[in-house]
Design an enzyme around this catalytic site. Structure first.
Site, PDB file in Angstrom:
ATOM      1  N   HIS A  24      34.920  44.602  41.185  1.00 25.41           N
ATOM      2  CA  HIS A  24      33.951  45.689  41.155  1.00 25.41           C
ATOM      3  C   HIS A  24      32.617  45.134  40.661  1.00 25.41           C
ATOM      4  O   HIS A  24      32.480  43.910  40.445  1.00 25.41           O
ATOM      5  CB  HIS A  24      34.458  46.859  40.304  1.00 25.41           C
ATOM      6  CG  HIS A  24      34.947  46.443  38.945  1.00 25.41           C
ATOM      7  ND1 HIS A  24      34.122  45.872  38.010  1.00 25.41           N
ATOM      8  CD2 HIS A  24      36.177  46.480  38.379  1.00 25.41           C
ATOM      9  CE1 HIS A  24      34.808  45.611  36.927  1.00 25.41           C
ATOM     10  NE2 HIS A  24      36.069  45.948  37.120  1.00 25.41           N
ATOM     11  N   HIS A  27      32.601  42.573  37.879  1.00 22.53           N
ATOM     12  CA  HIS A  27      32.885  41.178  38.255  1.00 22.53           C
ATOM     13  C   HIS A  27      31.660  40.550  38.916  1.00 22.53           C
ATOM     14  O   HIS A  27      31.335  39.393  38.659  1.00 22.53           O
ATOM     15  CB  HIS A  27      34.065  41.108  39.233  1.00 22.53           C
ATOM     16  CG  HIS A  27      35.367  41.568  38.655  1.00 22.53           C
ATOM     17  ND1 HIS A  27      35.924  42.777  38.974  1.00 22.53           N
ATOM     18  CD2 HIS A  27      36.213  40.971  37.784  1.00 22.53           C
ATOM     19  CE1 HIS A  27      37.066  42.916  38.334  1.00 22.53           C
ATOM     20  NE2 HIS A  27      37.268  41.840  37.597  1.00 22.53           N
TER      21      HIS A  27
END
Ligand code: PAF
Length: 256
Positions: A24, A27
């Site tokens: 997501h 990250h």
């Protein structure tokens, strides 16, 4: 971006971001930070069975391989490494122990979790041999434990990325019901509105959908419960909404 399964194809002296996938925006921010350290950004996706409490929890972990590849490529990852279990855990691999810091807070609620995290991170580090490795501050206890095994690898702490209402991004958030997702705002509210542990707990207790595990002020260097003399205070919170475990933390400065 190159997608590889064999660590021998990875460049040396890279900036490394280990993940378990279900990538997501949080990250993506780690990948972008990695890019500041090296043009060779290596990300791994390996859902580590050793850090889950049960087969059921492992099976429930979200897996989104196609989206992961897109997110990694868009955020500047040069090598996406998808190791096979046999490469990470060959016969006779060394198990790590997280010691006493692995047995409190997250470790108390999830026995063996940090031994599993350190075991996989040690193996990943040995195979990749990065110069830098980037970890989110959201998993603050994990970050501090990883520092203890890093050796020459420079560990970079990345700030927590939040939704517009303050909820810390997590792969687990997708498992919340719409009502649960709304109730989860209480964690950020409690962290930002509290100067004391009592206030933190009272605000959390005002949300009936939130089941508290812990809400403590700690010394962020040692994880000891905060004293009146503690300089580097951090508030740490964990609990459940809809059976989904949510954790968060925030630096509280020093006590006056
Ligand atoms: O934070 C995570 O995603 C995992 O614990 C890690 C560090 C990739 C180890 O499996």
């Amino acid at each position: 971006m190159k997608v590889v399964t064999d660590a021998r194809e990875l460049p040396s002296a890279c900036a490394f971001v280990p993940t378990m996938g279900a990538l997501h925006v949080g990250h993506a921010s780690l990948f972008r930070i990695a890019k500041k350290y090296s043009d060779n950004v290596v990300a791994s996706i390996f859902v580590n069975p050793l850090q889950f409490e049960s087969e059921e929890d492992l099976a429930k972990y979200p897996r989104t391989p196609e989206a992961d590849i897109e997110i990694a490529a868009a955020a500047g990852v040069s090598y996406l490494w998808l190791p096979h279990q046999a490469e990470i855990y060959p016969a006779g691999f060394a198990q790590q122990s997280a010691g006493p810091l692995g047995e409190i807070y997250e470790g108390k609620s999830r026995p063996g979790h940090f031994d599993g995290v350190l075991t996989v991170v040690r193996r990943l580090f040995d195979l990749v041999k990065p110069k830098w490795a980037i970890f989110g501050e959201k998993d603050f206890q994990q970050l501090q434990l990883i520092r203890t095994i890093a050796g020459d690898i420079e560990i970079i702490a990345a700030p927590t990325i939040r939704e517009s209402d303050g909820l810390a991004l997590s792969s687990r958030n997708v498992r919340l019901s719409p009502e649960g997702r709304k109730a989860a705002q209480i964690i950020y509210r409690a962290l930002t509105e509290s100067k004391t542990e009592d206030k933190l707990r009272n605000i959390l207790a005002s949300e009936p959908a939130f089941t508290l595990d812990y809400a403590d002020f700690i010394d962020e260097k040692t994880f000891a419960h905060a004293q009146s003399t503690t300089q580097d205070l951090r508030a740490i919170v964990a609990g459940w909404i809809n059976g989904v475990r949510l954790i968060d933390n925030m630096q509280m400065g020093s006590r006056v």
